[in-house]
Enzyme design. Structure first.
Site, PDB file in Angstrom:
ATOM      1  N   LYS A 112       0.084  -8.362 -60.405  1.00 34.24           N
ATOM      2  CA  LYS A 112      -1.066  -9.266 -59.761  1.00 34.24           C
ATOM      3  C   LYS A 112      -1.042 -10.534 -60.029  1.00 34.24           C
ATOM      4  O   LYS A 112      -1.235 -11.258 -58.957  1.00 34.24           O
ATOM      5  CB  LYS A 112      -1.928  -8.485 -59.368  1.00 34.24           C
ATOM      6  CG  LYS A 112      -2.614  -6.822 -59.422  1.00 34.24           C
ATOM      7  CD  LYS A 112      -1.951  -6.642 -57.255  1.00 34.24           C
ATOM      8  CE  LYS A 112      -2.589  -5.217 -57.459  1.00 34.24           C
ATOM      9  NZ  LYS A 112      -2.286  -4.037 -58.435  1.00 34.24           N
TER      10      LYS A 112
HETATM   11  C1  LIG Z   1      -1.774  -2.928 -57.704  1.00 31.99           C
HETATM   12  C2  LIG Z   1      -1.303  -2.323 -58.703  1.00 31.99           C
HETATM   13  C3  LIG Z   1      -0.079  -1.671 -57.948  1.00 31.99           C
HETATM   14  C4  LIG Z   1       0.450  -1.031 -56.526  1.00 31.99           C
HETATM   15  O1  LIG Z   1       0.431  -1.623 -55.417  1.00 31.99           O
HETATM   16  P1  LIG Z   1       0.767  -1.990 -54.127  1.00 31.99           P
HETATM   17  O2  LIG Z   1       1.382  -3.737 -53.822  1.00 31.99           O
HETATM   18  O3  LIG Z   1      -1.060  -1.147 -54.232  1.00 31.99           O
HETATM   19  O4  LIG Z   1       1.557  -0.858 -52.987  1.00 31.99           O
HETATM   20  C5  LIG Z   1       1.134  -0.532 -58.956  1.00 31.99           C
HETATM   21  N1  LIG Z   1       1.119  -0.821 -60.121  1.00 31.99           N
HETATM   22  C6  LIG Z   1      -0.149  -1.672 -60.652  1.00 31.99           C
HETATM   23  C7  LIG Z   1      -0.136  -1.590 -61.914  1.00 31.99           C
HETATM   24  C8  LIG Z   1      -1.040  -2.286 -59.936  1.00 31.99           C
HETATM   25  O5  LIG Z   1      -1.812  -3.351 -61.053  1.00 31.99           O
END
Ligand SMILES: *Cc1c(COP(=O)(O)O)cnc(C)c1O
Length: 467
Positions: A112
């Site tokens: 993120k």
């Molecule tokens: C947010 C997240 C996901 C999922 O990603 P999306 O964009 O919501 O599909 C997968 N793995 C981790 C570690 C995350 O933080």
């Protein structure tokens, strides 16, 4: 570049307004009016760029001059200077036909950061230009919250409120969010699931008067900037792996929750990157797997799993994909979403399902399989996968065909999810930044999953602002 809503009832807006609007005012999601097309020669030239240079080239298509070039470059430099790896998102070869794309070298050790470091700087830039304060409201299954707080803390004119599901995030995720001692940061732990938080936020953002009155801005992947920033590493990884193979297309396996990350991969493909299959890796919250196999999208019972950041039933970005599946027809999307709201499911025709399966494969990973994958790769390759990445690797094993090459997105560092690593009888050493969290005081309020109560907390936070 203009942006439009998937539901067709927002007049065309530019890039900055798209960032500020977040969720489209008609309840849909904002998408580019036309997906930029990158010709093969340009791709060739792009393959030689650094991560930051590549980000600049890709962002430029969407920003389209609304931010002067030198300022855009500065924003990008600043956003990725906080990463611990010079390549920002390096690729590691694990087996003959599988690579891991490490997306966890940012400040909070999850992918993120790649979009939210940039979005934080962008909000600050816009706030300075317009003199308006920015109030951020977001729901998190764990990683977005930490990342968003890290992206904006200490920045003038910005306040942030994050809802996380009480007791349903990992210890490190909780600490990363709640140990920030800053009056402009408010953590609310709601008694409910991520879906409850996301629903409340969507309702608040759909209330246009409320949103405008409080200058409320979104950091969830309903915000198009998140998607845009995440397309970059698909290009980057493709170019790195392409140096070692004669194959033209490369598959990507993506640990999926809200469908944001994998949608970025779909967008990269539509922009011209030779992506083969996009493999949707889910855990036991597997409605997306069902959709890709059977054409039926039907949220079911929420399950807590070893990969909590993917514990999501209603994938907010799915509507963006539907828009393209339905040939960019906002009327068809609106009808389908209305039906979804009244009947609780979406069913597509065989013809459309066939189209879905040309781009996507899917595998829902059970808890045991997730842990076995962590153990197996730790033993065979000495590489420690976090439980989300392990879902991606298990889905690669299930969906990749012989002779194909796959890049699995590693969405988090294993230290964030030690609960699952310990279950595999594996001892890991924490990075220093994570070790330090355990001695700090926490700032968090536990609240009901109730819109009224949350609004009261928000008003208190926002009234701290003078402007
Ligand atoms: C947010 C997240 C996901 C999922 O990603 P999306 O964009 O919501 O599909 C997968 N793995 C981790 C570690 C995350 O933080």
């Amino acid at each position: 570049m203009n942006f439009v809503s998937t539901r067709g009832n927002v007049s065309k807006i530019g890039f900055i307004d798209t960032v500020l609007m977040g969720l489209a005012n008609d309840g849909g999601l904002l998408v580019p009016e036309k997906i930029p097309q990158i010709p093969a020669e340009k791709l060739d030239a792009m393959s030689k760029l650094t991560y930051q240079e590549l980000a600049y080239e890709i962002f430029s298509y969407y920003v389209d001059g609304e931010i002067p070039d030198n300022e855009l470059k500065e924003l990008i430099e600043k956003s990725y200077a906080t990463f611990r790896h010079p390549e920002v998102t390096p690729v590691q070869k694990l087996t003959d036909n599988m690579y891991v794309l490490e997306l966890f070298h940012g400040p909070t050790f999850a992918f993120k950061d790649i979009a939210l470091q940039f979005l934080g700087n962008l909000y600050s830039y816009v706030s300075k230009k317009t003199g308006e304060s920015i109030h951020i409201l977001g729901a998190t299954s764990g990683d977005t919250g930490a990342s968003a707080i890290e992206g904006v803390r200490g920045k003038e004119g910005i306040r942030i409120c994050i809802l996380h599901p009480h007791g349903k995030v990992s210890k490190v995720q909780e600490l990363q969010m709640t140990t920030v001692d800053d009056k402009s940061v408010l953590n609310l732990a709601i008694k409910g699931t991520f879906d409850d938080g996301q629903r409340i936020i969507k309702e608040l953002f759909a209330d246009v008067d409320f949103k405008n009155k409080y200058h409320m801005r979104a950091i969830n992947s309903i915000n198009f900037v998140r998607i845009m920033a995440q397309t970059v590493y698909y290009f980057y990884a493709y170019f790195q792996v392409k140096k070692e193979t004669d194959l033209t297309t490369i598959n990507f396996s993506v640990p999926t929750g809200n469908f944001g990350d994998i949608f970025a991969g779909y967008l990269a493909k539509r922009m011209g990157l030779p992506v083969g299959k996009l493999i949707v890796a889910t855990n036991e919250n597997n409605i997306l797997e069902d959709f890709i196999h059977d054409g039926v999208y039907k949220p079911g019972e929420f399950r807590s799993t070893f990969s909590p950041s993917m514990d999501i039933q209603v994938a907010s970005n799915f509507e963006r994909y539907l828009y393209y599946l339905l040939e960019e027809d906002p009327k068809a999307v609106s009808d389908l979403m209305e039906k979804f709201n009244s009947e609780g499911k979406i069913v597509v025709s065989d013809e459309l399902l066939h189209k879905v399966q040309q781009d996507f494969a899917a595998h829902g990973v059970k808890g045991e399989e997730c842990l076995q994958t962590i153990s197996k790769y730790n033993t065979e390759t000495s590489y420690l996968l976090d439980p989300h990445t392990a879902c991606g690797v298990a889905a690669y094993e299930s969906c990749n065909k012989p002779g194909e090459i796959c890049v699995t997105l590693s969405t988090a560092h294993p230290a964030k999810f030690n609960e699952s690593i310990e279950r595999c009888q594996i001892q890991q050493t924490f990075p220093e930044q994570i070790n330090q969290l355990f001695n700090k005081p926490q700032y968090v309020e536990v609240v009901e999953a109730d819109k009224g109560e949350i609004v009261r907390h928000l008003e208190k936070l926002f009234s701290l602002t003078t402007k």
